[in-house]
Write a protein that holds these residues in place. Structure first.
Motif, PDB file in Angstrom:
ATOM      1  N   THR A 191      -9.327  -1.467   1.830  1.00  0.00           N
ATOM      2  CA  THR A 191      -9.064  -1.160   3.227  1.00  0.00           C
ATOM      3  C   THR A 191     -10.368  -0.776   3.910  1.00  0.00           C
ATOM      4  O   THR A 191     -11.328  -0.357   3.265  1.00  0.00           O
ATOM      5  CB  THR A 191      -8.043  -0.028   3.350  1.00  0.00           C
ATOM      6  OG1 THR A 191      -8.519   1.106   2.607  1.00  0.00           O
ATOM      7  CG2 THR A 191      -6.687  -0.446   2.808  1.00  0.00           C
TER       8      THR A 191
ATOM      9  N   PRO B 108       1.935   2.593   9.457  1.00  0.00           N
ATOM     10  CA  PRO B 108       2.876   2.813   8.359  1.00  0.00           C
ATOM     11  C   PRO B 108       4.240   2.211   8.682  1.00  0.00           C
ATOM     12  O   PRO B 108       4.765   2.360   9.792  1.00  0.00           O
ATOM     13  CB  PRO B 108       2.937   4.337   8.257  1.00  0.00           C
ATOM     14  CG  PRO B 108       1.601   4.783   8.726  1.00  0.00           C
ATOM     15  CD  PRO B 108       1.240   3.845   9.832  1.00  0.00           C
TER      16      PRO B 108
ATOM     17  N   TYR C 283      -2.968   4.088   9.566  1.00  0.00           N
ATOM     18  CA  TYR C 283      -2.963   2.636   9.692  1.00  0.00           C
ATOM     19  C   TYR C 283      -3.966   2.019   8.721  1.00  0.00           C
ATOM     20  O   TYR C 283      -4.844   2.691   8.186  1.00  0.00           O
ATOM     21  CB  TYR C 283      -3.230   2.197  11.127  1.00  0.00           C
ATOM     22  CG  TYR C 283      -4.497   2.717  11.769  1.00  0.00           C
ATOM     23  CD1 TYR C 283      -5.737   2.181  11.449  1.00  0.00           C
ATOM     24  CD2 TYR C 283      -4.439   3.719  12.738  1.00  0.00           C
ATOM     25  CE1 TYR C 283      -6.889   2.628  12.063  1.00  0.00           C
ATOM     26  CE2 TYR C 283      -5.590   4.180  13.361  1.00  0.00           C
ATOM     27  CZ  TYR C 283      -6.810   3.632  13.019  1.00  0.00           C
ATOM     28  OH  TYR C 283      -7.957   4.077  13.626  1.00  0.00           O
ATOM     29  N   ALA C 284      -3.828   0.717   8.506  1.00  0.00           N
ATOM     30  CA  ALA C 284      -4.651   0.064   7.486  1.00  0.00           C
ATOM     31  C   ALA C 284      -4.847  -1.407   7.819  1.00  0.00           C
ATOM     32  O   ALA C 284      -4.058  -2.024   8.532  1.00  0.00           O
ATOM     33  CB  ALA C 284      -3.997   0.198   6.108  1.00  0.00           C
ATOM     34  N   SER C 285      -5.917  -1.943   7.301  1.00  0.00           N
ATOM     35  CA  SER C 285      -6.187  -3.381   7.275  1.00  0.00           C
ATOM     36  C   SER C 285      -6.939  -3.654   5.986  1.00  0.00           C
ATOM     37  O   SER C 285      -7.450  -2.726   5.344  1.00  0.00           O
ATOM     38  CB  SER C 285      -7.005  -3.812   8.494  1.00  0.00           C
ATOM     39  OG  SER C 285      -8.278  -3.192   8.479  1.00  0.00           O
TER      40      SER C 285
ATOM     41  N   LEU D  24       0.855  -1.182   0.000  1.00  0.00           N
ATOM     42  CA  LEU D  24       0.000   0.000   0.000  1.00  0.00           C
ATOM     43  C   LEU D  24       0.892   1.232   0.000  1.00  0.00           C
ATOM     44  O   LEU D  24       1.623   1.493   0.974  1.00  0.00           O
ATOM     45  CB  LEU D  24      -0.910   0.016   1.230  1.00  0.00           C
ATOM     46  CG  LEU D  24      -2.090  -0.956   1.260  1.00  0.00           C
ATOM     47  CD1 LEU D  24      -1.629  -2.412   1.252  1.00  0.00           C
ATOM     48  CD2 LEU D  24      -2.957  -0.701   2.475  1.00  0.00           C
TER      49      LEU D  24
ATOM     50  N   HIS E 294      -9.186   6.335   1.128  1.00  0.00           N
ATOM     51  CA  HIS E 294      -8.459   5.188   0.585  1.00  0.00           C
ATOM     52  C   HIS E 294      -9.065   4.720  -0.735  1.00  0.00           C
ATOM     53  O   HIS E 294      -8.349   4.519  -1.726  1.00  0.00           O
ATOM     54  CB  HIS E 294      -8.462   4.047   1.596  1.00  0.00           C
ATOM     55  CG  HIS E 294      -7.538   4.257   2.755  1.00  0.00           C
ATOM     56  ND1 HIS E 294      -7.008   3.218   3.473  1.00  0.00           N
ATOM     57  CD2 HIS E 294      -7.046   5.392   3.322  1.00  0.00           C
ATOM     58  CE1 HIS E 294      -6.232   3.692   4.436  1.00  0.00           C
ATOM     59  NE2 HIS E 294      -6.256   5.015   4.367  1.00  0.00           N
TER      60      HIS E 294
ATOM     61  N   ASN F  48       2.361  -1.702   4.751  1.00  0.00           N
ATOM     62  CA  ASN F  48       1.741  -0.381   4.762  1.00  0.00           C
ATOM     63  C   ASN F  48       2.814   0.678   4.533  1.00  0.00           C
ATOM     64  O   ASN F  48       3.552   1.036   5.450  1.00  0.00           O
ATOM     65  CB  ASN F  48       1.028  -0.148   6.093  1.00  0.00           C
ATOM     66  CG  ASN F  48       0.328   1.215   6.143  1.00  0.00           C
ATOM     67  OD1 ASN F  48       0.399   1.998   5.199  1.00  0.00           O
ATOM     68  ND2 ASN F  48      -0.352   1.488   7.238  1.00  0.00           N
TER      69      ASN F  48
END
Length: 483
Positions: A149, A129, A102-104, A51, A156, A94
């Motif tokens: 995400t 990140p 932050y991400a999922s 990402l 996003h 990330n």
């Protein structure tokens, strides 16, 4: 038969339902007994996603370069293909440029274990990140799915963090060709920069609209196709906001799957789709030298989304008689023994007032959601809860038991309602004929009431929300607990 706008007639079927018949250009296409898809592979597919910000000048940007966020280098929307029975091992990094971003990753439409569902704080700790995360699961169903995400999703998805996931193994008769189309708008200012991805005025109404339309980053998308052929089109609405009504001009076509779920072929004149909904279509292409246009008829003036230009010798000479897909052995809803659960989708007092005022400027707050709330489910607005204390679930289901969700839209706007980890048997509507079908996202039209059956799936906490992302992030989200 599915017709443009409101004229919907005919009956569709999913696994185990009654046999039905439909007219194709004056002929009868008799539905067959369903064929159950079986695993065809047991290997492991490795997937790496990074990402990151990757500036790009898509054809629809008219020469302008914008700072996209994407999953892979050199690819706008990655298309990941697997065979039923394979395991998907995903490693993602990330590298998003903003501190604290932050991400999922949520695997939309897949009935996978709860800890793989990709909802930050609820099913997993999000990845900061510079961090790395993993997923590992075996998709249990064939079909057209996607991934994105599940935090700060307006930005996003607005910048391009979307990918398609195709699980193969559902075809009885292979098509002559296949094409994957992802429809998405972009919010771009006249000077070639991104506009705010969300506004209060949009969030309190129908959502914040894009300014540039595209399919696969083009406007319109153009494909060279074999002539007089049966081609499969996997059409995805991955826009955060747009509701469309797709159909072809002067061509024979049939719906063969909804949200990846096969059904007896339905003649397609048009089909209304909200964000996150998918449609698999079998199209008979034009003779050599001819073309077919895919349209959005929901706009004030029909919009050309894609063109299919035929070339080469004809592939088929016979009548158009679409073959159904194989289906999955989903547990059937026991209608007589099902418990009915009401879900009322409404605006909050703040949302109603703001819809009249038209202010702008949503900020993203705790748990990836707007600080102000405009929407609610059963009078419960999600941003009012802290992620450390989720509050009560909207409903508690028992795995394997049948329920009928009574989905009631009390607002003047449409809401595509999505449930994680499950699929619905869409049964009826208070306003229109709805062909019975299986879906993971149900489009509620203004003031509509829809009955949707569901069987409690794998244990866990499963998100339940509107997939107009403005609405999701401004309150129209909660969760279902399965025990």
């Amino acid at each position: 038969m599915v017709t443009r706008r409101e004229l919907l007639t005919g009956v569709a079927a999913f696994s185990g339902s009654a046999v039905a018949s439909f007219a194709f250009a004056g002929r009868k296409a008799i539905a067959r007994e369903p064929v159950i898809a079986q695993p065809v592979a047991h290997d492991t597919k490795k997937l790496f996603l990074d990402l990151a910000e990757r500036p790009a000048a898509l054809p629809c940007f008219d020469g302008k370069t914008l700072p996209l966020w994407t999953f892979q280098e050199g690819t706008l929307f990655p298309v990941v293909r697997m065979k039923l029975g394979e395991r998907l091992d995903t490693r993602f990094k990330n590298d998003l440029p903003r501190p604290g971003e932050y991400a999922s990753i949520h695997w939309h439409g897949l009935r996978i274990p709860n800890d793989q569902d990709g909802v930050p704080f609820m099913t997993q700790k999000p990845v900061d990140p510079g961090g790395v995360g993993t997923y590992s699961f075996v998709p249990p169903d064939t079909g057209s799915f996607f991934f994105h995400t599940h935090c700060n999703s307006t930005e996003h998805m607005g910048r391009g963090l979307v990918g398609a996931l195709i699980i193969e193994g559902d075809e009885i008769e292979p098509p002559d060709a296949e094409y994957v189309l992802l429809m998405k708008d972009w919010r771009i200012s006249p000077d070639g920069t991104f506009l705010p991805f969300s506004t209060d005025a949009g969030a309190a109404k129908a959502g914040t609209p894009g300014t540039v339309r595209s399919v696969n980053g083009e406007r319109p998308a153009v494909f060279k196709v074999p002539s007089s052929a049966n081609v499969r089109i996997r059409f995805y609405n991955v826009d955060p906001t747009r509701i469309s009504e797709i159909g072809f001009e002067d061509a024979e076509a049939a719906i063969i799957a909804i949200d990846g779920n096969g059904l007896d072929p339905l003649p397609l004149l048009s089909w209304r789709m909200g964000p996150a909904m998918r449609l698999d279509i079998l199209l008979r292409t034009a003779p050599a030298g001819g073309s077919v246009r895919l349209m959005d008829f929901f706009a004030k003036e029909p919009v050309v989304l894609a063109e299919f230009h035929s070339e080469g010798p004809p592939k088929r000479n016979g009548k158009f008689e679409p073959t159904p897909l194989k289906v999955m052995p989903f547990p059937k809803v026991d209608v007589n023994g099902a418990q009915q659960i009401p879900f009322i989708f409404s605006a909050t007092a703040t949302g109603e007032a703001l819809a009249e005022l038209g202010n702008s400027g949503i900020e993203i707050g705790s748990l990836c959601l707007a600080k102000r709330t405009f929407w609610a489910i059963n009078k419960q607005a999600w941003p009012g809860m802290d992620h450390k204390d989720l509050g009560p679930p909207l409903a508690v289901l028992k795995s394997g038991q049948s329920y009928i969700f009574d989905l009631q839209n009390t607002t003047p706007h449409s809401h595509p309602i999505h449930i994680h980890g499950h699929t619905f048997e869409v049964m009826s509507s208070s306003m229109r004929h709805v062909p019975p079908h299986r879906a993971d996202t149900v489009l509620l039209r203004p003031n509509e009431r829809v009955q949707a059956g569901i069987v409690g799936g794998q244990p866990g906490t499963w998100m339940f929300h509107c997939h107009i992302i403005d609405h999701q992030e401004a309150g129209m989200m909660g969760y279902i607990e399965v025990t």
